[in-house]
Structures are given as C-alpha cells and as structure tokens.
Design a protein around this motif. Structure first.
Motif, PDB file in Angstrom:
ATOM      1  N   UNK A  85       0.849  -1.195   0.000  1.00  0.00           N
ATOM      2  CA  UNK A  85       0.000   0.000   0.000  1.00  0.00           C
ATOM      3  C   UNK A  85       0.884   1.243   0.000  1.00  0.00           C
ATOM      4  N   UNK A  86       0.787   2.027  -1.048  1.00  0.00           N
ATOM      5  CA  UNK A  86       1.692   3.159  -1.258  1.00  0.00           C
ATOM      6  C   UNK A  86       1.316   4.379  -0.421  1.00  0.00           C
ATOM      7  N   UNK A  87       0.052   4.734  -0.371  1.00  0.00           N
ATOM      8  CA  UNK A  87      -0.355   5.995   0.249  1.00  0.00           C
ATOM      9  C   UNK A  87      -0.413   5.958   1.776  1.00  0.00           C
ATOM     10  N   UNK A  88      -0.510   4.780   2.334  1.00  0.00           N
ATOM     11  CA  UNK A  88      -0.585   4.678   3.798  1.00  0.00           C
ATOM     12  C   UNK A  88      -0.860   3.261   4.226  1.00  0.00           C
ATOM     13  N   UNK A  89      -0.960   3.065   5.533  1.00  0.00           N
ATOM     14  CA  UNK A  89      -1.194   1.737   6.090  1.00  0.00           C
ATOM     15  C   UNK A  89      -2.563   1.196   5.709  1.00  0.00           C
ATOM     16  N   UNK A  90      -2.625  -0.097   5.431  1.00  0.00           N
ATOM     17  CA  UNK A  90      -3.893  -0.777   5.199  1.00  0.00           C
ATOM     18  C   UNK A  90      -4.679  -0.843   6.503  1.00  0.00           C
ATOM     19  N   UNK A  91      -3.961  -1.088   7.586  1.00  0.00           N
ATOM     20  CA  UNK A  91      -4.512  -1.157   8.928  1.00  0.00           C
ATOM     21  C   UNK A  91      -3.417  -0.718   9.885  1.00  0.00           C
ATOM     22  N   UNK A  92      -3.765  -0.361  11.084  1.00  0.00           N
ATOM     23  CA  UNK A  92      -2.778   0.118  12.051  1.00  0.00           C
ATOM     24  C   UNK A  92      -2.709  -0.808  13.256  1.00  0.00           C
ATOM     25  N   UNK A  93      -1.544  -0.870  13.874  1.00  0.00           N
ATOM     26  CA  UNK A  93      -1.348  -1.716  15.050  1.00  0.00           C
ATOM     27  C   UNK A  93      -2.226  -1.276  16.214  1.00  0.00           C
ATOM     28  N   UNK A  94      -2.580   0.009  16.268  1.00  0.00           N
ATOM     29  CA  UNK A  94      -3.426   0.490  17.359  1.00  0.00           C
ATOM     30  C   UNK A  94      -4.912   0.323  17.057  1.00  0.00           C
ATOM     31  N   UNK A  95      -5.230  -0.532  16.077  1.00  0.00           N
ATOM     32  CA  UNK A  95      -6.602  -0.912  15.716  1.00  0.00           C
ATOM     33  C   UNK A  95      -7.406   0.217  15.091  1.00  0.00           C
ATOM     34  N   UNK A  96      -6.715   1.184  14.478  1.00  0.00           N
ATOM     35  CA  UNK A  96      -7.407   2.191  13.682  1.00  0.00           C
ATOM     36  C   UNK A  96      -7.594   1.646  12.277  1.00  0.00           C
ATOM     37  N   UNK A  97      -8.467   2.270  11.549  1.00  0.00           N
ATOM     38  CA  UNK A  97      -8.842   1.750  10.242  1.00  0.00           C
ATOM     39  C   UNK A  97      -7.747   1.849   9.192  1.00  0.00           C
ATOM     40  N   UNK A  98      -6.824   2.770   9.292  1.00  0.00           N
ATOM     41  CA  UNK A  98      -5.860   2.960   8.221  1.00  0.00           C
ATOM     42  C   UNK A  98      -6.430   3.887   7.154  1.00  0.00           C
ATOM     43  N   UNK A  99      -5.733   4.029   6.040  1.00  0.00           N
ATOM     44  CA  UNK A  99      -6.178   4.903   4.961  1.00  0.00           C
ATOM     45  C   UNK A  99      -7.329   4.239   4.219  1.00  0.00           C
ATOM     46  N   UNK A 100      -8.463   4.941   4.112  1.00  0.00           N
ATOM     47  CA  UNK A 100      -9.631   4.375   3.430  1.00  0.00           C
ATOM     48  C   UNK A 100      -9.400   4.287   1.927  1.00  0.00           C
ATOM     49  N   UNK A 101      -8.755   5.299   1.357  1.00  0.00           N
ATOM     50  CA  UNK A 101      -8.434   5.294  -0.080  1.00  0.00           C
ATOM     51  C   UNK A 101      -6.930   5.090  -0.223  1.00  0.00           C
ATOM     52  N   UNK A 102      -6.534   4.156  -1.070  1.00  0.00           N
ATOM     53  CA  UNK A 102      -5.139   3.808  -1.180  1.00  0.00           C
ATOM     54  C   UNK A 102      -4.806   3.425  -2.611  1.00  0.00           C
ATOM     55  N   UNK A 103      -3.529   3.311  -2.880  1.00  0.00           N
ATOM     56  CA  UNK A 103      -2.996   2.805  -4.143  1.00  0.00           C
ATOM     57  C   UNK A 103      -2.105   1.628  -3.797  1.00  0.00           C
ATOM     58  N   UNK A 104      -2.248   0.532  -4.543  1.00  0.00           N
ATOM     59  CA  UNK A 104      -1.510  -0.689  -4.235  1.00  0.00           C
ATOM     60  C   UNK A 104      -0.683  -1.104  -5.443  1.00  0.00           C
ATOM     61  N   UNK A 105       0.560  -1.467  -5.200  1.00  0.00           N
ATOM     62  CA  UNK A 105       1.406  -2.036  -6.241  1.00  0.00           C
ATOM     63  C   UNK A 105       1.706  -3.479  -5.838  1.00  0.00           C
ATOM     64  N   UNK A 106       1.584  -4.400  -6.810  1.00  0.00           N
ATOM     65  CA  UNK A 106       1.718  -5.827  -6.524  1.00  0.00           C
ATOM     66  C   UNK A 106       2.641  -6.495  -7.528  1.00  0.00           C
ATOM     67  N   UNK A 107       3.375  -7.484  -7.044  1.00  0.00           N
ATOM     68  CA  UNK A 107       4.196  -8.341  -7.914  1.00  0.00           C
ATOM     69  C   UNK A 107       3.743  -9.771  -7.669  1.00  0.00           C
ATOM     70  N   UNK A 108       3.645 -10.555  -8.752  1.00  0.00           N
ATOM     71  CA  UNK A 108       3.097 -11.897  -8.609  1.00  0.00           C
ATOM     72  C   UNK A 108       3.807 -12.957  -9.416  1.00  0.00           C
ATOM     73  N   UNK A 109       3.477 -14.195  -9.091  1.00  0.00           N
ATOM     74  CA  UNK A 109       4.012 -15.383  -9.752  1.00  0.00           C
ATOM     75  C   UNK A 109       2.866 -16.367  -9.922  1.00  0.00           C
ATOM     76  N   UNK A 110       2.564 -16.771 -11.172  1.00  0.00           N
ATOM     77  CA  UNK A 110       1.410 -17.607 -11.453  1.00  0.00           C
ATOM     78  C   UNK A 110       1.786 -18.872 -12.212  1.00  0.00           C
ATOM     79  N   UNK A 111       1.069 -19.935 -11.887  1.00  0.00           N
ATOM     80  CA  UNK A 111       1.133 -21.192 -12.616  1.00  0.00           C
ATOM     81  C   UNK A 111      -0.044 -21.225 -13.574  1.00  0.00           C
ATOM     82  N   UNK A 112       0.124 -21.860 -14.729  1.00  0.00           N
ATOM     83  CA  UNK A 112      -0.941 -21.931 -15.713  1.00  0.00           C
ATOM     84  C   UNK A 112      -0.902 -23.289 -16.397  1.00  0.00           C
TER      85      UNK A 112
END
Length: 178
Positions: A85-112
């Motif tokens: 999550x680029x813009x902020x935390x998805x969730x926080x350790x202190x049980x706050x919600x985190x950033x409601x709107x976010x941008x995510x970058x992902x890298x993956x590996x797939x079998x086909x």
C-alpha cells in the motif's frame, strides 16, 4: 482441468484456516481478472482467492483465475501476489482503520495450464490506482487494477486489466475488536 480447479479452490479455502493463527487479517477476494489470451480467444474470466495481511502495509494474495465463458474452466491460472500500500497503512497496530483510499502495487508469480502442463508461467506487476476500504471496515473495492504479465515460457508480454476486485474480510475487521 476441472480437477485442477477444484484442487485449487480447496487449497484457497483451507489455507486461511491454517494461517489464521499468525496473520493479522484475512479476506475473501472475488472479481474480474484475466491474462490476455495466448490464442486470441477472449472471454469472461473470474478471479477468486484470499487476501492475507502480513504487515500494516504488505499483503499476500493467493488467487485463481479461470474462464467462465465461452468455455468454463478450460484454462486455470493459480498464483500469489505480494501487494504494498503506497499511500498509507492498510490497517494500524493500534486498531485504527488505516487509509480508506489507497494505491496498491503488486508483484506476482502464477502457474498456468495453457500449454497442456500445469507449470510456472507468469510473472506479473500490477498497480491498483484506487482501492477503497480497509480490513478494519470489513471490505475493500479495488477499481481498475492494471498490470503487465510476462509469460516466461513463451517469452511474451501482455497487458491485463480488471474492472473491479472485491475483498470481504472475515478476520481483522471491526467485528473482531468489539
């Protein structure tokens, strides 16, 4: 081919039960997802899986992608993606919600299985420009994730686009904090 899909579906359902003891949040994931067809035969595809929170910003997504139309379950891709999550935390350790709107970058590996053998096939890089929701709120919608996939078996690149991916959190939401 249907046996491979059923096996992948069972693994996707059993894995969160085993992993729930050490992970922060667990979400069920469904949406549109596809890789560009290698033979030019395009159809309706579906993505299903599990989203596992590893840290406040990092998540692991275990996913299966299959064709629904015109030939259901004719091709299956199964793999994992690590998302940040680029813009902020998805969730926080202190049980706050985190950033409601976010941008995510992902890298993956797939079998086909499109070459007739179920084997490692794709490396992916995806960006989700707009993700609304957090594990704390219990749901998240990822709008227009776009990425590139490298089929290293055939040495080809393709662009893939999903319309939306929906995550419904079954562990780590506000319900667990009452």
């Amino acid at each position: 081919m249907k046996r491979v899909f059923v096996l992948c579906l069972l693994l996707l359902l059993v894995f969160p039960l085993c992993a729930s003891t050490f992970l922060g949040d667990i979400g069920l994931r469904i949406g549109h997802g596809s890789f560009v067809a290698h033979d030019g035969d395009y159809g309706l595809n579906i993505l299903g899986g599990v989203s596992l929170g590893l840290t406040e910003r990092i998540e692991l997504n275990v996913e299966a992608i299959t064709e629904l139309a015109p030939s259901p379950f004719s091709e299956v891709a199964v793999g994992t993606e690590i998302g940040y999550s680029i813009l902020g935390n998805r969730t926080n350790a202190d049980k706050n919600a985190g950033f409601y709107m976010n941008t995510i970058i992902s890298a993956g590996f797939f079998f086909s299985d499109h070459s007739g053998v179920f084997a490692p096939t794709y490396l992916t890089l995806r960006i989700t420009p707009l993700s609304m929701g957090t594990p704390h709120t219990g749901h998240r919608q990822s709008l227009l994730p776009i990425g590139v996939a490298w089929n290293f078996r055939e040495n080809t690149f393709s662009v893939f686009l999903s319309l939306t991916i929906y995550d419904h959190y079954i562990k780590g939401s506000w319900r667990d904090l009452r």
